[in-house]
Write a protein that holds these residues in place. Structure first.
Motif, mmCIF file in Angstrom:
data_model
loop_
_atom_site.group_PDB
_atom_site.id
_atom_site.type_symbol
_atom_site.label_atom_id
_atom_site.label_comp_id
_atom_site.label_asym_id
_atom_site.label_seq_id
_atom_site.Cartn_x
_atom_site.Cartn_y
_atom_site.Cartn_z
ATOM 1 N N THR A 38 47.199 75.412 47.556
ATOM 2 C CA THR A 38 46.249 74.297 47.468
ATOM 3 C C THR A 38 46.928 72.953 47.610
ATOM 4 O OG1 THR A 38 44.854 75.613 46.004
ATOM 5 C CG2 THR A 38 44.468 73.251 46.013
ATOM 6 N N GLY A 39 48.113 72.786 47.003
ATOM 7 C CA GLY A 39 48.779 71.493 47.017
ATOM 8 C C GLY A 39 50.135 71.564 46.349
ATOM 9 N N PRO A 40 50.813 70.429 46.224
ATOM 10 C CA PRO A 40 52.174 70.416 45.679
ATOM 11 C C PRO A 40 52.207 70.553 44.157
ATOM 12 C CG PRO A 40 51.485 68.192 46.233
ATOM 13 C CD PRO A 40 50.390 69.100 46.713
ATOM 14 N N LEU A 41 53.297 71.135 43.680
ATOM 15 C CA LEU A 41 53.589 71.238 42.249
ATOM 16 C C LEU A 41 55.002 70.719 41.968
ATOM 17 C CD1 LEU A 41 52.264 74.868 41.555
ATOM 18 C CD2 LEU A 41 51.128 72.738 40.871
ATOM 19 N N ASP A 42 55.511 69.866 42.840
ATOM 20 C CA ASP A 42 56.913 69.472 42.750
ATOM 21 C C ASP A 42 57.220 68.592 41.541
ATOM 22 O OD1 ASP A 42 55.234 67.710 44.349
ATOM 23 O OD2 ASP A 42 57.030 66.528 44.743
ATOM 24 N N ASP A 43 56.181 68.055 40.881
ATOM 25 C CA ASP A 43 56.422 67.262 39.665
ATOM 26 C C ASP A 43 56.026 68.047 38.413
ATOM 27 O OD1 ASP A 43 53.683 67.248 40.023
ATOM 28 O OD2 ASP A 43 53.457 65.060 39.978
ATOM 29 N N TRP A 44 56.003 69.379 38.518
ATOM 30 C CA TRP A 44 55.556 70.214 37.398
ATOM 31 C C TRP A 44 56.372 69.968 36.129
ATOM 32 C CZ3 TRP A 44 51.395 73.078 36.387
ATOM 33 C CH2 TRP A 44 51.431 73.909 35.261
ATOM 34 N N GLU A 112 42.768 60.221 22.553
ATOM 35 C CA GLU A 112 43.691 59.427 23.357
ATOM 36 C C GLU A 112 43.593 59.896 24.811
ATOM 37 O OE1 GLU A 112 45.764 56.780 22.540
ATOM 38 O OE2 GLU A 112 44.486 56.829 20.747
ATOM 39 N N PRO A 113 43.603 58.951 25.755
ATOM 40 C CA PRO A 113 43.442 59.349 27.156
ATOM 41 C C PRO A 113 44.683 60.037 27.712
ATOM 42 C CG PRO A 113 43.872 56.997 26.992
ATOM 43 C CD PRO A 113 43.702 57.489 25.585
ATOM 44 N N VAL A 114 44.447 60.895 28.690
ATOM 45 C CA VAL A 114 45.542 61.459 29.469
ATOM 46 C C VAL A 114 46.319 60.299 30.090
ATOM 47 C CG1 VAL A 114 46.067 62.770 31.569
ATOM 48 C CG2 VAL A 114 44.384 63.637 29.928
ATOM 49 N N GLU A 115 47.618 60.349 30.003
ATOM 50 C CA GLU A 115 48.450 59.272 30.537
ATOM 51 C C GLU A 115 48.187 59.092 32.034
ATOM 52 O OE1 GLU A 115 52.287 59.897 27.554
ATOM 53 O OE2 GLU A 115 52.288 60.801 29.549
ATOM 54 N N ASP A 116 48.273 57.845 32.484
ATOM 55 C CA ASP A 116 48.011 57.562 33.899
ATOM 56 C C ASP A 116 48.930 58.364 34.811
ATOM 57 O OD1 ASP A 116 46.023 55.802 33.191
ATOM 58 O OD2 ASP A 116 47.252 53.996 33.446
ATOM 59 N N ALA A 117 50.201 58.486 34.429
ATOM 60 C CA ALA A 117 51.144 59.221 35.269
ATOM 61 C C ALA A 117 50.776 60.693 35.370
ATOM 62 C CB ALA A 117 52.564 59.069 34.717
ATOM 63 N N VAL A 118 50.141 61.227 34.330
ATOM 64 C CA VAL A 118 49.696 62.618 34.348
ATOM 65 C C VAL A 118 48.422 62.744 35.174
ATOM 66 C CG1 VAL A 118 48.891 64.537 32.914
ATOM 67 C CG2 VAL A 118 50.793 63.098 32.135
ATOM 68 N N ALA A 119 47.493 61.810 34.976
ATOM 69 C CA ALA A 119 46.213 61.851 35.694
ATOM 70 C C ALA A 119 46.404 61.740 37.199
ATOM 71 C CB ALA A 119 45.299 60.739 35.197
ATOM 72 N N THR A 120 47.443 61.019 37.627
ATOM 73 C CA THR A 120 47.697 60.840 39.055
ATOM 74 C C THR A 120 48.802 61.758 39.569
ATOM 75 O OG1 THR A 120 49.259 59.030 38.609
ATOM 76 C CG2 THR A 120 46.946 58.426 38.984
ATOM 77 N N SER A 121 49.272 62.668 38.720
ATOM 78 C CA SER A 121 50.364 63.561 39.126
ATOM 79 C C SER A 121 49.908 64.513 40.220
ATOM 80 C CB SER A 121 50.881 64.357 37.925
ATOM 81 O OG SER A 121 49.895 65.268 37.469
ATOM 82 N N ARG A 122 50.861 64.949 41.017
ATOM 83 C CA ARG A 122 50.542 65.901 42.079
ATOM 84 C C ARG A 122 50.119 67.247 41.488
ATOM 85 N NH1 ARG A 122 54.598 62.736 43.614
ATOM 86 N NH2 ARG A 122 56.262 64.131 42.920
ATOM 87 N N SER A 123 50.732 67.622 40.366
ATOM 88 C CA SER A 123 50.383 68.917 39.763
ATOM 89 C C SER A 123 48.942 68.937 39.287
ATOM 90 C CB SER A 123 51.329 69.232 38.603
ATOM 91 O OG SER A 123 52.628 69.517 39.076
#
Length: 256
Positions: A38-44, A112-123
């Motif tokens: 489906t897509g990348p998981l390189d930042d898992w 608490e919201p999901v961190e922006d870096a997580v919400a926009t992560s490729r994973s």
């Protein structure tokens, strides 16, 4: 359980099982293969590491129970949309009625919201795209999905087991649910059970490896998870999962 690293036949197998019994277990090898197609998981590694930064669930703490979590809401276009998009929505409360959550229903819970870096992560983007395609194929007439993302960490402490589902056997009040294991350290049990509306158990399995997953048709079955206990009471013990729920914005447009 079905072992396969060829995602297309595996997807058809699990689609058939979901339609037939209302739930399925997907082993880690199969789930990871689906996602990588489906897509990348390189930042898992960074994505999974964000579970170390979850906030305490203050609502549950008031009841003398403990878990950590973060929450976010997305809008997923249906599969028949020309270019199906995924959009994060403004931060909002998580709400369930008492019918679905007898422990904490009928209240707006602000986590608490999901961190922006997580919400926009490729994973996470890959996981949401997979949900959009897989669950969307089960209900192709749905134009848009209200999608909630929950990061959970259940901790077991010396003499105190952790409760993944403190509300007991339940439904979430949505249409479809993905439960994806992120990490499991120094714990025993945590077995998922699936039940018919009359309470009869119709299946059970334990998520033990990262990427093990449960797929649930929340309209048709109930689910619950047994408490987890620390194997070594002197060491850190936790169960980390990502839960993604999809609810059609127009329920009347869904096949039943």
């Amino acid at each position: 359980m079905h072992e396969s690293t060829d995602p297309e036949p595996a997807t058809r197998i699990h689609d058939t099982l979901m339609r037939g019994q209302g739930f399925d277990f997907v082993d880690a090898a199969t789930m990871r293969a689906w996602l990588e197609t489906t897509g990348p998981l390189d930042d898992w590694e960074d994505f999974a590491g964000s579970w170390n930064r979850l906030a305490t669930d203050s609502y549950l703490a008031r009841l003398g129970k403990h878990r950590r979590r973060r929450h976010a809401v997305f809008s997923l276009d249906g599969v028949d949309t020309p270019v199906p998009a995924i959009r994060r929505q403004p931060h909002q409360p998580h709400y369930q009625t008492l019918d679905y959550n007898p422990l904490q229903g009928d209240i707006e819970r602000w986590f608490e919201p999901v961190e922006d870096a997580v919400a926009t992560s490729r994973s996470l983007g890959t996981i949401l795209r997979h949900c959009q395609r897989f669950f969307g194929a089960l209900a192709p007439r749905v134009a848009r999905w209200h999608t909630e993302v929950h990061q959970f960490r259940i901790e077991a402490r010396a003499g105190t087991p952790g409760l993944p589902t403190p509300e007991g056997r339940h439904r979430d009040g949505v249409d479809y649910v993905l439960v994806l294991l992120i990490d499991r350290e120094n714990i025993a049990s945590g077995t998922t059970s699936i039940h018919a509306p009359d309470g009869t158990e119709i299946g059970h399995f334990t998520l033990t490896r990262a990427f093990d997953a449960a797929l649930v048709d929340d309209r048709r079955v109930f689910h619950g998870v047994t408490a987890v206990e620390a194997l070594d009471p002197d060491a850190a013990a936790h169960r980390d999962v990502l839960v993604v729920t999809l609810r059609a914005d127009d329920r009347a447009d869904q096949p039943r």
